[in-house]
Design a protein around this motif. Structure first.
Motif, PDB file in Angstrom:
ATOM      1  N   LYS A  17       0.845  -1.198   0.000  1.00 23.92           N
ATOM      2  CA  LYS A  17       0.000   0.000   0.000  1.00 23.92           C
ATOM      3  C   LYS A  17       0.879   1.247   0.000  1.00 23.92           C
ATOM      4  O   LYS A  17       1.830   1.339   0.770  1.00 23.92           O
ATOM      5  CB  LYS A  17      -0.906   0.024   1.225  1.00 23.92           C
ATOM      6  CG  LYS A  17      -1.992  -1.007   1.187  1.00 23.92           C
ATOM      7  CD  LYS A  17      -2.946  -0.843   2.354  1.00 23.92           C
ATOM      8  CE  LYS A  17      -4.041  -1.892   2.293  1.00 23.92           C
ATOM      9  NZ  LYS A  17      -4.982  -1.756   3.419  1.00 23.92           N
ATOM     10  N   VAL A  18       0.531   2.171  -0.873  1.00 25.67           N
ATOM     11  CA  VAL A  18       1.180   3.476  -0.876  1.00 25.67           C
ATOM     12  C   VAL A  18       0.367   4.346   0.074  1.00 25.67           C
ATOM     13  O   VAL A  18      -0.822   4.578  -0.170  1.00 25.67           O
ATOM     14  CB  VAL A  18       1.204   4.092  -2.293  1.00 25.67           C
ATOM     15  CG1 VAL A  18       1.744   5.497  -2.248  1.00 25.67           C
ATOM     16  CG2 VAL A  18       2.026   3.227  -3.230  1.00 25.67           C
ATOM     17  N   GLN A  27       4.385  16.297  -2.683  1.00 27.45           N
ATOM     18  CA  GLN A  27       5.198  15.188  -3.197  1.00 27.45           C
ATOM     19  C   GLN A  27       4.623  14.634  -4.491  1.00 27.45           C
ATOM     20  O   GLN A  27       5.360  14.220  -5.374  1.00 27.45           O
ATOM     21  CB  GLN A  27       5.284  14.057  -2.173  1.00 27.45           C
ATOM     22  CG  GLN A  27       6.003  14.440  -0.908  1.00 27.45           C
ATOM     23  CD  GLN A  27       6.010  13.266   0.043  1.00 27.45           C
ATOM     24  OE1 GLN A  27       6.856  12.404  -0.057  1.00 27.45           O
ATOM     25  NE2 GLN A  27       5.049  13.231   0.947  1.00 27.45           N
ATOM     26  N   GLY A  28       3.288  14.587  -4.570  1.00 23.96           N
ATOM     27  CA  GLY A  28       2.629  14.110  -5.776  1.00 23.96           C
ATOM     28  C   GLY A  28       3.143  12.779  -6.254  1.00 23.96           C
ATOM     29  O   GLY A  28       3.330  11.849  -5.488  1.00 23.96           O
ATOM     30  N   SER A  29       3.411  12.691  -7.545  1.00 25.37           N
ATOM     31  CA  SER A  29       3.781  11.412  -8.139  1.00 25.37           C
ATOM     32  C   SER A  29       5.149  10.912  -7.691  1.00 25.37           C
ATOM     33  O   SER A  29       5.356   9.718  -7.550  1.00 25.37           O
ATOM     34  CB  SER A  29       3.737  11.514  -9.663  1.00 25.37           C
ATOM     35  OG  SER A  29       4.615  12.510 -10.119  1.00 25.37           O
ATOM     36  N   SER A  64      -4.330  16.338  -7.563  1.00 23.24           N
ATOM     37  CA  SER A  64      -3.141  15.572  -7.972  1.00 23.24           C
ATOM     38  C   SER A  64      -3.441  14.111  -8.302  1.00 23.24           C
ATOM     39  O   SER A  64      -2.522  13.349  -8.607  1.00 23.24           O
ATOM     40  CB  SER A  64      -2.071  15.643  -6.875  1.00 23.24           C
ATOM     41  OG  SER A  64      -2.486  14.945  -5.717  1.00 23.24           O
ATOM     42  N   LEU A  65      -4.702  13.712  -8.283  1.00 24.08           N
ATOM     43  CA  LEU A  65      -5.039  12.303  -8.476  1.00 24.08           C
ATOM     44  C   LEU A  65      -4.521  11.762  -9.805  1.00 24.08           C
ATOM     45  O   LEU A  65      -3.961  10.663  -9.854  1.00 24.08           O
ATOM     46  CB  LEU A  65      -6.549  12.082  -8.373  1.00 24.08           C
ATOM     47  CG  LEU A  65      -7.027  10.639  -8.481  1.00 24.08           C
ATOM     48  CD1 LEU A  65      -6.419   9.773  -7.385  1.00 24.08           C
ATOM     49  CD2 LEU A  65      -8.544  10.584  -8.434  1.00 24.08           C
ATOM     50  N   ALA A  70      -0.860   8.206 -12.416  1.00 28.38           N
ATOM     51  CA  ALA A  70       0.118   8.014 -13.496  1.00 28.38           C
ATOM     52  C   ALA A  70       1.412   7.424 -12.951  1.00 28.38           C
ATOM     53  O   ALA A  70       2.056   6.599 -13.609  1.00 28.38           O
ATOM     54  CB  ALA A  70       0.380   9.325 -14.221  1.00 28.38           C
ATOM     55  N   ALA A  71       1.796   7.819 -11.745  1.00 29.52           N
ATOM     56  CA  ALA A  71       3.004   7.261 -11.127  1.00 29.52           C
ATOM     57  C   ALA A  71       2.828   5.769 -10.858  1.00 29.52           C
ATOM     58  O   ALA A  71       3.767   4.983 -11.039  1.00 29.52           O
ATOM     59  CB  ALA A  71       3.338   8.004  -9.839  1.00 29.52           C
TER      60      ALA A  71
END
Length: 114
Positions: A17-18, A27-29, A64-65, A70-71
């Motif tokens: 889990k992130v 921090q975003g991706s 930022s979803l 995408a990351a």
């Protein structure tokens, strides 16, 4: 995580889990990929069979979803994740995610207390 990794059979199905914190504070991706790589390193693995984005509501609220997801898609393409999904995503978050994702979430793990 290190002790868990040492106790796991190499054949064990690994779910990582992130954490929500990895997507916050700008921090975003990059926070997502860094958190996943640190987790895999501590577990002694190169890949998780399933990687879940935990409580993605904040990433949706702050816009930022798409970048965060995408990351995870990049992690999957890089071989760090077999499948990707979310934990506790509301219908609204899923609708927003589906607008921009290339890889649809394989799982929405939902916490439930009877």
């Amino acid at each position: 995580e290190t002790a868990v990794g040492q106790g796991l059979s190499p054949a064990a199905y690994l779910i990582a889990k992130v954490p929500r914190a990895a997507t916050g504070d700008g921090q975003g991706s990059s926070g997502v990929r860094d958190a996943l790589r640190r987790s895999l390193q501590r577990l002694g693995r190169r890949k998780a069979d399933l990687v879940l984005l935990h409580w993605p509501d904040k990433a949706c609220e702050d816009g930022s979803l798409a970048a965060v997801w995408a990351a995870l898609e990049e992690a999957r393409e890089a071989g760090e994740a077999g499948e990707i999904g979310v934990c506790n995503a509301t219908a609204a978050v899923l609708r927003e995610l589906l607008k921009s994702c290339r890889v649809r979430p394989a799982v929405n793990q939902v916490e439930r207390h009877p």
